[in-house]
Design a protein around this motif. Sequence first.
Motif, PDB file in Angstrom:
ATOM      1  N   SER A 154       0.475  -2.376 -21.152  1.00  0.00           N
ATOM      2  CA  SER A 154      -0.400  -1.668 -20.206  1.00  0.00           C
ATOM      3  C   SER A 154      -1.398  -2.594 -19.510  1.00  0.00           C
ATOM      4  CB  SER A 154      -1.143  -0.538 -20.915  1.00  0.00           C
ATOM      5  OG  SER A 154      -1.992  -1.081 -21.911  1.00  0.00           O
ATOM      6  N   GLN A 155      -1.529  -3.813 -19.980  1.00  0.00           N
ATOM      7  CA  GLN A 155      -2.431  -4.779 -19.339  1.00  0.00           C
ATOM      8  C   GLN A 155      -1.741  -5.574 -18.228  1.00  0.00           C
ATOM      9  OE1 GLN A 155      -3.680  -7.048 -22.709  1.00  0.00           O
ATOM     10  NE2 GLN A 155      -4.795  -5.346 -23.609  1.00  0.00           N
ATOM     11  N   TRP A 156      -0.459  -5.304 -18.007  1.00  0.00           N
ATOM     12  CA  TRP A 156       0.282  -6.012 -16.971  1.00  0.00           C
ATOM     13  C   TRP A 156      -0.245  -5.649 -15.594  1.00  0.00           C
ATOM     14  CZ3 TRP A 156       3.171 -10.018 -16.061  1.00  0.00           C
ATOM     15  CH2 TRP A 156       3.916 -10.087 -14.895  1.00  0.00           C
ATOM     16  N   LYS A 157      -0.440  -6.643 -14.755  1.00  0.00           N
ATOM     17  CA  LYS A 157      -0.829  -6.434 -13.365  1.00  0.00           C
ATOM     18  C   LYS A 157       0.394  -6.749 -12.514  1.00  0.00           C
ATOM     19  CE  LYS A 157      -5.789  -7.338 -13.753  1.00  0.00           C
ATOM     20  NZ  LYS A 157      -5.912  -7.032 -15.130  1.00  0.00           N
ATOM     21  N   SER A 158       0.844  -5.766 -11.784  1.00  0.00           N
ATOM     22  CA  SER A 158       2.062  -5.890 -10.991  1.00  0.00           C
ATOM     23  C   SER A 158       1.999  -7.066 -10.021  1.00  0.00           C
ATOM     24  CB  SER A 158       2.299  -4.598 -10.204  1.00  0.00           C
ATOM     25  OG  SER A 158       3.430  -4.734  -9.385  1.00  0.00           O
ATOM     26  N   LEU A 159       3.136  -7.722  -9.854  1.00  0.00           N
ATOM     27  CA  LEU A 159       3.236  -8.824  -8.907  1.00  0.00           C
ATOM     28  C   LEU A 159       3.778  -8.346  -7.562  1.00  0.00           C
ATOM     29  CD1 LEU A 159       4.732 -11.562 -11.257  1.00  0.00           C
ATOM     30  CD2 LEU A 159       2.331 -11.041 -10.779  1.00  0.00           C
ATOM     31  N   SER A 160       4.116  -7.083  -7.486  1.00  0.00           N
ATOM     32  CA  SER A 160       4.602  -6.523  -6.222  1.00  0.00           C
ATOM     33  C   SER A 160       3.931  -5.165  -6.016  1.00  0.00           C
ATOM     34  CB  SER A 160       6.133  -6.427  -6.237  1.00  0.00           C
ATOM     35  OG  SER A 160       6.571  -5.614  -7.303  1.00  0.00           O
ATOM     36  N   ILE A 161       4.694  -4.121  -5.879  1.00  0.00           N
ATOM     37  CA  ILE A 161       4.134  -2.786  -5.690  1.00  0.00           C
ATOM     38  C   ILE A 161       3.935  -2.163  -7.072  1.00  0.00           C
ATOM     39  CG2 ILE A 161       4.483  -0.499  -4.666  1.00  0.00           C
ATOM     40  CD1 ILE A 161       6.429  -1.892  -2.673  1.00  0.00           C
ATOM     41  N   ASP A 168       0.801   4.451  -1.507  1.00  0.00           N
ATOM     42  CA  ASP A 168      -0.408   3.707  -1.131  1.00  0.00           C
ATOM     43  C   ASP A 168      -0.040   2.388  -0.446  1.00  0.00           C
ATOM     44  OD1 ASP A 168      -1.846   5.731  -2.355  1.00  0.00           O
ATOM     45  OD2 ASP A 168      -2.275   4.566  -4.173  1.00  0.00           O
ATOM     46  N   PHE A 169       0.951   1.708  -1.000  1.00  0.00           N
ATOM     47  CA  PHE A 169       1.398   0.440  -0.434  1.00  0.00           C
ATOM     48  C   PHE A 169       1.922   0.638   0.986  1.00  0.00           C
ATOM     49  CE2 PHE A 169       4.624  -2.806   0.369  1.00  0.00           C
ATOM     50  CZ  PHE A 169       3.913  -3.967   0.082  1.00  0.00           C
ATOM     51  N   ASN A 170       2.741   1.664   1.171  1.00  0.00           N
ATOM     52  CA  ASN A 170       3.298   1.923   2.502  1.00  0.00           C
ATOM     53  C   ASN A 170       2.213   2.310   3.502  1.00  0.00           C
ATOM     54  OD1 ASN A 170       5.887   1.261   1.767  1.00  0.00           O
ATOM     55  ND2 ASN A 170       6.504   3.380   1.353  1.00  0.00           N
ATOM     56  N   LYS A 171       1.234   3.083   3.081  1.00  0.00           N
ATOM     57  CA  LYS A 171       0.118   3.424   3.972  1.00  0.00           C
ATOM     58  C   LYS A 171      -0.611   2.162   4.423  1.00  0.00           C
ATOM     59  CE  LYS A 171      -0.859   8.083   2.317  1.00  0.00           C
ATOM     60  NZ  LYS A 171      -1.775   8.916   1.521  1.00  0.00           N
ATOM     61  N   LEU A 172      -0.826   1.266   3.508  1.00  0.00           N
ATOM     62  CA  LEU A 172      -1.482   0.004   3.828  1.00  0.00           C
ATOM     63  C   LEU A 172      -0.630  -0.816   4.796  1.00  0.00           C
ATOM     64  CD1 LEU A 172      -3.865  -1.940   3.181  1.00  0.00           C
ATOM     65  CD2 LEU A 172      -2.430  -2.869   1.361  1.00  0.00           C
ATOM     66  N   LYS A 173       0.652  -0.927   4.520  1.00  0.00           N
ATOM     67  CA  LYS A 173       1.557  -1.732   5.353  1.00  0.00           C
ATOM     68  C   LYS A 173       1.756  -1.142   6.745  1.00  0.00           C
ATOM     69  CE  LYS A 173       2.859  -5.354   3.138  1.00  0.00           C
ATOM     70  NZ  LYS A 173       2.558  -6.656   3.680  1.00  0.00           N
ATOM     71  N   PHE A 174       1.800   0.189   6.825  1.00  0.00           N
ATOM     72  CA  PHE A 174       2.051   0.832   8.106  1.00  0.00           C
ATOM     73  C   PHE A 174       0.778   1.301   8.779  1.00  0.00           C
ATOM     74  CE2 PHE A 174       6.155   1.244   5.900  1.00  0.00           C
ATOM     75  CZ  PHE A 174       6.991   0.725   6.867  1.00  0.00           C
ATOM     76  N   GLY A 175      -0.392   1.017   8.161  1.00  0.00           N
ATOM     77  CA  GLY A 175      -1.669   1.355   8.759  1.00  0.00           C
ATOM     78  C   GLY A 175      -1.917   2.825   8.947  1.00  0.00           C
TER      79      GLY A 175
END
Length: 176
Positions: A154-161, A168-175
């Motif tokens: 549970s302490q892993w920090k994702s290296l991608s999405i 949330d990632f797509n909202k950021l990428k597509f503004g």
Amino acid sequence: MIDISKNYIQSIQKQFDYYKSLGDKTIASISEKELFWNYNSESNSIAVIINHIIGNMLSRWTHFFTEDGEKEWRKRDNEFKTPAKNKQALITYWEEGWECLFYIISNLTEEDLAKTVSIRNEKHTVIEAINRQLTHYAYHIGQMVYVAKMIKNSQWKSLSIPKNKSEDFNKLKFGK
């Protein structure tokens, strides 16, 4: 045709950079003790995986155009035994392998792509040889990431999405 060759060279440079960065971030995210952890006797620690990747890199990319990619001095079976004794030595080895690879990749010309090279006495076009190595390293770096995720839990920090964060990632990428 030249544009395709130029695009291919730029693309593989970008892909090798990406996979190196995944490996770098994975190594940075774990402790020295975690680097040498393995799930069971049949699995490989991240240290062993690194040892294998770099043994492969040094063999394949040293004298890439003039010698077989499987060097006589390479002892592949030993790559799965005892890697470097500490994290810093392993990082130094990691950087040595990538430096060897990037020396060839950064100096590739469009004419080089038409050449052939040998790996284990089998002829490959330069493009085939590069693709073979790119997929091989991606496979093993994926293993490194997976083992690190198991260790960190549970302490892993994702290296991608991050998990459950695609929207949330797509909202950021597509503004949006």
